[in-house]
Design a protein around this motif. Structure first.
Motif, PDB file in Angstrom:
ATOM      1  N   TRP A  22      -6.856   1.054   6.903  1.00  0.00           N
ATOM      2  CA  TRP A  22      -5.683   0.251   6.580  1.00  0.00           C
ATOM      3  C   TRP A  22      -5.698  -1.000   7.436  1.00  0.00           C
ATOM      4  CZ3 TRP A  22      -0.864  -0.175   9.472  1.00  0.00           C
ATOM      5  CH2 TRP A  22      -0.918   0.397  10.735  1.00  0.00           C
ATOM      6  N   ALA A  23      -4.957  -1.997   7.024  1.00  0.00           N
ATOM      7  CA  ALA A  23      -4.962  -3.285   7.714  1.00  0.00           C
ATOM      8  C   ALA A  23      -3.601  -3.540   8.349  1.00  0.00           C
ATOM      9  CB  ALA A  23      -5.334  -4.394   6.745  1.00  0.00           C
ATOM     10  N   LYS A  24      -3.471  -3.139   9.612  1.00  0.00           N
ATOM     11  CA  LYS A  24      -2.195  -3.222  10.323  1.00  0.00           C
ATOM     12  C   LYS A  24      -1.674  -4.654  10.419  1.00  0.00           C
ATOM     13  CE  LYS A  24       0.017  -2.108  14.719  1.00  0.00           C
ATOM     14  NZ  LYS A  24      -0.168  -1.503  16.041  1.00  0.00           N
ATOM     15  N   GLY A  25      -2.534  -5.590  10.777  1.00  0.00           N
ATOM     16  CA  GLY A  25      -2.091  -6.975  10.940  1.00  0.00           C
ATOM     17  C   GLY A  25      -1.502  -7.548   9.662  1.00  0.00           C
ATOM     18  N   HIS A  26      -2.138  -7.267   8.549  1.00  0.00           N
ATOM     19  CA  HIS A  26      -1.625  -7.741   7.262  1.00  0.00           C
ATOM     20  C   HIS A  26      -0.301  -7.052   6.941  1.00  0.00           C
ATOM     21  CE1 HIS A  26      -1.916  -9.518   3.274  1.00  0.00           C
ATOM     22  NE2 HIS A  26      -1.470  -8.374   2.812  1.00  0.00           N
ATOM     23  N   ALA A  27      -0.225  -5.779   7.266  1.00  0.00           N
ATOM     24  CA  ALA A  27       1.003  -5.023   7.004  1.00  0.00           C
ATOM     25  C   ALA A  27       2.173  -5.593   7.791  1.00  0.00           C
ATOM     26  CB  ALA A  27       0.788  -3.552   7.348  1.00  0.00           C
ATOM     27  N   VAL A  28       1.946  -5.910   9.042  1.00  0.00           N
ATOM     28  CA  VAL A  28       3.003  -6.467   9.883  1.00  0.00           C
ATOM     29  C   VAL A  28       3.444  -7.827   9.342  1.00  0.00           C
ATOM     30  CG1 VAL A  28       3.508  -7.393  12.181  1.00  0.00           C
ATOM     31  CG2 VAL A  28       2.349  -5.193  11.946  1.00  0.00           C
ATOM     32  N   ALA A  29       2.484  -8.636   8.909  1.00  0.00           N
ATOM     33  CA  ALA A  29       2.780  -9.990   8.448  1.00  0.00           C
ATOM     34  C   ALA A  29       3.484 -10.024   7.089  1.00  0.00           C
ATOM     35  CB  ALA A  29       1.494 -10.814   8.380  1.00  0.00           C
ATOM     36  N   THR A  30       3.163  -9.062   6.214  1.00  0.00           N
ATOM     37  CA  THR A  30       3.652  -9.157   4.837  1.00  0.00           C
ATOM     38  C   THR A  30       4.527  -7.995   4.381  1.00  0.00           C
ATOM     39  OG1 THR A  30       1.765  -7.996   3.867  1.00  0.00           O
ATOM     40  CG2 THR A  30       1.537 -10.385   4.187  1.00  0.00           C
ATOM     41  N   GLY A  31       4.430  -6.855   5.051  1.00  0.00           N
ATOM     42  CA  GLY A  31       5.150  -5.668   4.601  1.00  0.00           C
ATOM     43  C   GLY A  31       4.396  -4.877   3.554  1.00  0.00           C
ATOM     44  N   ALA A  32       3.276  -5.403   3.076  1.00  0.00           N
ATOM     45  CA  ALA A  32       2.418  -4.690   2.128  1.00  0.00           C
ATOM     46  C   ALA A  32       1.230  -4.127   2.894  1.00  0.00           C
ATOM     47  CB  ALA A  32       1.933  -5.632   1.031  1.00  0.00           C
ATOM     48  N   ILE A  33       0.918  -2.862   2.676  1.00  0.00           N
ATOM     49  CA  ILE A  33      -0.127  -2.207   3.454  1.00  0.00           C
ATOM     50  C   ILE A  33      -1.404  -2.093   2.620  1.00  0.00           C
ATOM     51  CG2 ILE A  33      -0.821  -0.085   4.620  1.00  0.00           C
ATOM     52  CD1 ILE A  33       2.807  -1.051   4.371  1.00  0.00           C
ATOM     53  N   PRO A  34      -2.451  -2.871   2.976  1.00  0.00           N
ATOM     54  CA  PRO A  34      -3.726  -2.734   2.283  1.00  0.00           C
ATOM     55  C   PRO A  34      -4.436  -1.458   2.754  1.00  0.00           C
ATOM     56  CG  PRO A  34      -3.577  -4.856   3.409  1.00  0.00           C
ATOM     57  CD  PRO A  34      -2.470  -3.983   3.908  1.00  0.00           C
ATOM     58  N   ILE A  35      -4.965  -0.692   1.813  1.00  0.00           N
ATOM     59  CA  ILE A  35      -5.748   0.494   2.152  1.00  0.00           C
ATOM     60  C   ILE A  35      -7.017   0.503   1.319  1.00  0.00           C
ATOM     61  CG2 ILE A  35      -3.789   1.885   2.920  1.00  0.00           C
ATOM     62  CD1 ILE A  35      -3.764   3.289   0.261  1.00  0.00           C
ATOM     63  N   ARG A  36      -8.066   1.148   1.852  1.00  0.00           N
ATOM     64  CA  ARG A  36      -9.323   1.279   1.125  1.00  0.00           C
ATOM     65  C   ARG A  36     -10.038   2.530   1.596  1.00  0.00           C
ATOM     66  NH1 ARG A  36     -13.183  -3.509   3.651  1.00  0.00           N
ATOM     67  NH2 ARG A  36     -13.397  -2.589   5.727  1.00  0.00           N
ATOM     68  N   ASP A  37     -11.008   2.949   0.829  1.00  0.00           N
ATOM     69  CA  ASP A  37     -11.817   4.129   1.113  1.00  0.00           C
ATOM     70  C   ASP A  37     -12.781   3.814   2.252  1.00  0.00           C
ATOM     71  OD1 ASP A  37     -13.586   6.312   1.077  1.00  0.00           O
ATOM     72  OD2 ASP A  37     -13.770   6.326  -1.093  1.00  0.00           O
ATOM     73  N   SER A  38     -12.802   4.636   3.289  1.00  0.00           N
ATOM     74  CA  SER A  38     -13.697   4.379   4.423  1.00  0.00           C
ATOM     75  C   SER A  38     -15.145   4.746   4.116  1.00  0.00           C
ATOM     76  CB  SER A  38     -13.229   5.133   5.671  1.00  0.00           C
ATOM     77  OG  SER A  38     -13.329   6.524   5.479  1.00  0.00           O
ATOM     78  N   LYS A  39     -15.373   5.548   3.076  1.00  0.00           N
ATOM     79  CA  LYS A  39     -16.745   5.937   2.728  1.00  0.00           C
ATOM     80  C   LYS A  39     -17.500   4.813   2.036  1.00  0.00           C
ATOM     81  CE  LYS A  39     -15.600   9.572   0.319  1.00  0.00           C
ATOM     82  NZ  LYS A  39     -14.162   9.379   0.383  1.00  0.00           N
ATOM     83  N   ASP A  40     -16.799   3.989   1.267  1.00  0.00           N
ATOM     84  CA  ASP A  40     -17.440   2.890   0.544  1.00  0.00           C
ATOM     85  C   ASP A  40     -16.520   1.680   0.593  1.00  0.00           C
ATOM     86  OD1 ASP A  40     -18.779   1.141  -1.091  1.00  0.00           O
ATOM     87  OD2 ASP A  40     -19.001   2.543  -2.761  1.00  0.00           O
ATOM     88  N   THR A  41     -16.686   0.875   1.622  1.00  0.00           N
ATOM     89  CA  THR A  41     -15.801  -0.259   1.825  1.00  0.00           C
ATOM     90  C   THR A  41     -16.088  -1.419   0.875  1.00  0.00           C
ATOM     91  OG1 THR A  41     -17.213  -1.118   3.593  1.00  0.00           O
ATOM     92  CG2 THR A  41     -15.380   0.326   4.239  1.00  0.00           C
ATOM     93  N   SER A  42     -17.136  -1.293   0.046  1.00  0.00           N
ATOM     94  CA  SER A  42     -17.403  -2.339  -0.948  1.00  0.00           C
ATOM     95  C   SER A  42     -16.482  -2.205  -2.154  1.00  0.00           C
ATOM     96  CB  SER A  42     -18.863  -2.291  -1.397  1.00  0.00           C
ATOM     97  OG  SER A  42     -19.118  -1.105  -2.148  1.00  0.00           O
ATOM     98  N   ILE A  43     -15.858  -1.034  -2.317  1.00  0.00           N
ATOM     99  CA  ILE A  43     -14.911  -0.832  -3.411  1.00  0.00           C
ATOM    100  C   ILE A  43     -13.608  -1.517  -3.023  1.00  0.00           C
ATOM    101  CG2 ILE A  43     -13.574   0.877  -4.712  1.00  0.00           C
ATOM    102  CD1 ILE A  43     -15.838   2.867  -4.143  1.00  0.00           C
ATOM    103  N   PRO A  44     -13.051  -2.330  -3.912  1.00  0.00           N
ATOM    104  CA  PRO A  44     -11.798  -3.014  -3.556  1.00  0.00           C
ATOM    105  C   PRO A  44     -10.687  -2.031  -3.209  1.00  0.00           C
ATOM    106  CG  PRO A  44     -12.706  -3.889  -5.595  1.00  0.00           C
ATOM    107  CD  PRO A  44     -13.506  -2.667  -5.237  1.00  0.00           C
ATOM    108  N   GLY A  45      -9.915  -2.391  -2.227  1.00  0.00           N
ATOM    109  CA  GLY A  45      -8.764  -1.582  -1.853  1.00  0.00           C
ATOM    110  C   GLY A  45      -7.556  -1.974  -2.687  1.00  0.00           C
ATOM    111  N   PHE A  46      -6.406  -1.513  -2.276  1.00  0.00           N
ATOM    112  CA  PHE A  46      -5.160  -1.861  -2.944  1.00  0.00           C
ATOM    113  C   PHE A  46      -4.057  -1.855  -1.905  1.00  0.00           C
ATOM    114  CE2 PHE A  46      -5.883   2.665  -3.280  1.00  0.00           C
ATOM    115  CZ  PHE A  46      -4.670   3.238  -2.955  1.00  0.00           C
TER     116      PHE A  46
END
Length: 64
Positions: A22-46
């Motif tokens: 997850w992307a804490k800095g983005h979450a703090v700045a926007t309130g939206a929490i980006p998450i992605r699969d740690s096994k394959d980081t080339s797959i887009p997150g949401f």
């Protein structure tokens, strides 16, 4: 959105395990929490809302 700084779960092993990032800095700045699969980081997150993230994390903590 600029590429966020991703944080991997402490439960994830060196090969990614069955975890997410997850992307804490983005979450703090926007309130939206980006998450992605740690096994394959080339797959887009949401992104999820702060309340959805809190519910998700709370349910994991409740499971022990």
């Amino acid at each position: 959105m600029n590429e966020p700084e991703w944080t991997r779960s402490t439960y994830s092993n060196a090969s990614g395990g069955n975890c997410l990032e997850w992307a804490k800095g983005h979450a703090v700045a926007t309130g939206a929490i980006p998450i992605r699969d740690s096994k394959d980081t080339s797959i887009p997150g949401f992104t999820v809302s702060g309340s959805a993230w809190s519910t998700f994390v709370g349910s994991l903590k409740a499971q022990g």
